[in-house]
Design an enzyme around this catalytic site. Sequence first.
Site, mmCIF file in Angstrom:
data_model
loop_
_atom_site.group_PDB
_atom_site.id
_atom_site.type_symbol
_atom_site.label_atom_id
_atom_site.label_comp_id
_atom_site.label_asym_id
_atom_site.label_seq_id
_atom_site.Cartn_x
_atom_site.Cartn_y
_atom_site.Cartn_z
ATOM 1 N N GLY A 137 71.699 51.374 -32.638
ATOM 2 C CA GLY A 137 70.695 51.955 -33.520
ATOM 3 C C GLY A 137 69.511 51.035 -33.745
ATOM 4 O O GLY A 137 69.079 50.298 -32.851
ATOM 5 N N SER A 138 68.989 51.037 -34.965
ATOM 6 C CA SER A 138 67.739 50.333 -35.265
ATOM 7 C C SER A 138 67.835 48.826 -35.161
ATOM 8 O O SER A 138 66.810 48.137 -35.221
ATOM 9 C CB SER A 138 67.266 50.713 -36.667
ATOM 10 O OG SER A 138 66.969 52.098 -36.749
#
Length: 567
Positions: A293-294
């Site tokens: 993810g981020s």
Amino acid sequence: MSDNTEAAVGRGWRLWLVLVLLLLVAGGITARMLSLYVEEQSFLQTQGDARSLRTVQVPAHRGIITDRHGEPLAVSAPVATIWADPKMTDMQHDGLSKLAVLLKTNKKKLLAKLSENRSRRFLYLQRQVTPELAEKIRALRIPGVHVDREYKRYYPAAEVTTHLVGFTNLDGKGQEGLELAYEDWLKADAGKQLVMKDRLGRTIKHIREVKPALHGNDIQLSIDLRLQYLAYRELKASVEAHKADGGSIVMLDASTGEVLAMVNQPSYNPNDPKQRISTALRNRALTDTFEPGSTVKPMTVAAALMSGEYEPETIVNTAPGYMRVKGKTIRDHRNYGEIDISTIITKSSNVGVTKLSLSLPEGSVRNLYHNLGLGQATGIGFPGESTGYLPYLNSRQQVERATLSYGYGLSVTPLQLAQSYLALANDGVVSPVSLIRQSEAGKPVRVMPADVAVDVREMMETVISVKGTGRRAAVQGYRVAGKTGTVHKVGRGGYIDDQYISTFAGLAPVSDPRLVTVVMIDNPKGQEYYGGEVAAPVFSRAVGGALRLMNIPPDNWPEVNKQVAQR
């Protein structure tokens, strides 16, 4: 009859007499031999055993595993094995009742076990008993019951280090973790000695050494047991508080790449074989993969800065808060409008990193990910380590290039993610990660310019500010840089709407990075599930405690900032 004839008859008679006597003697000897062999074999065996030379095994202990400061993580404790020679065991001996009590069974079951194996010469009664119990059994002096010395593996830190250290089986062979990985190095080679024993199996004289006992070699890990305990405590508390399925924490030395702490939940006590259930055995930090993810957005930004087309102050228009890429809609939490690249990281803008990625040559982001170690084994030598997944993408795969820029479409382990952050902490240089303490750092590899790493590190520091998504990762007195991550879990039918992986990856202190840490919480249940809500507080407590235990000076006190400004 002449004298000659009488003499010849006399000699013949005497020869026949001698021959008969010889036959009688030979027959007597043969009969005695048959009697001894058939009827008195047991008696002779007993008498032979009473004056026999035996070659006995001399036990050797397995190598010790310690942490970086010499604290024991796996040791070999002396124990004993109780065994019987059923064929020679005195079934009427008064001590059998006491033996049954000491072995926590009853006399009837013990006699039945011995009777069923009456034809055998070896039968385990109980293994790995305490030396005190062994002495009580030896004192009973039951013919046919023997006590031998051996070693049992003991793990002082129990569940705190079990996923790293692993465990051995009853015969002392490594089954999991480093016990398995370094089996050839740790294993012992028992010796042999010629001794004289009496009929009760007691050694009455040592004759000579036949083969020397070779003890196993010791291993010193890079783990700091103090940090291991701290990380384990914080992870366990968070997993329980959020009713999560599991979690991992990996803490690395930023300059050397050594693993200072690696913990997982759920765990188990390796000293209790009943707790060794399959769901708790694996070292999730090395075997379980997830979409980061981020947490990889800083790498996408680094790729953009390395291209020379962007500067930290470059403005990117993210309005109206979403964009379409070949029919797929990519969204931010809200419309951030025109923001600089630093704010892309601060606000974790999916639109921002997507625009950066699609503006770069097709392999830029993917190649940097690869150079940082994502999607490949770390070479740490741990059994069962996953390689993760990093796809090759061409220019037509616009959607995949977009999602890759914010951490979807690839999979990593917590250790791989921590390794990738070494470059940001160490001015663009990555050292090989290691679970074994190193006298000197491995050969470092530069993967990005130093100024790019410093710029991204400073951008990541804004994530911890009141405007960022990871403010709960702040550590009082220290400057912290990091990135939150929240992704949907993947199931058989695709992404699961109500299950998440919450992560936080970061480093501290920013002025002189010493620790790189990744926190991953698997499927937290409840209202809080974002990385900034679930994983960031764990990072704060674990890293804050570690910095203080390591006596690392604060770099974010007012007086410190004042001195820096004066310089």
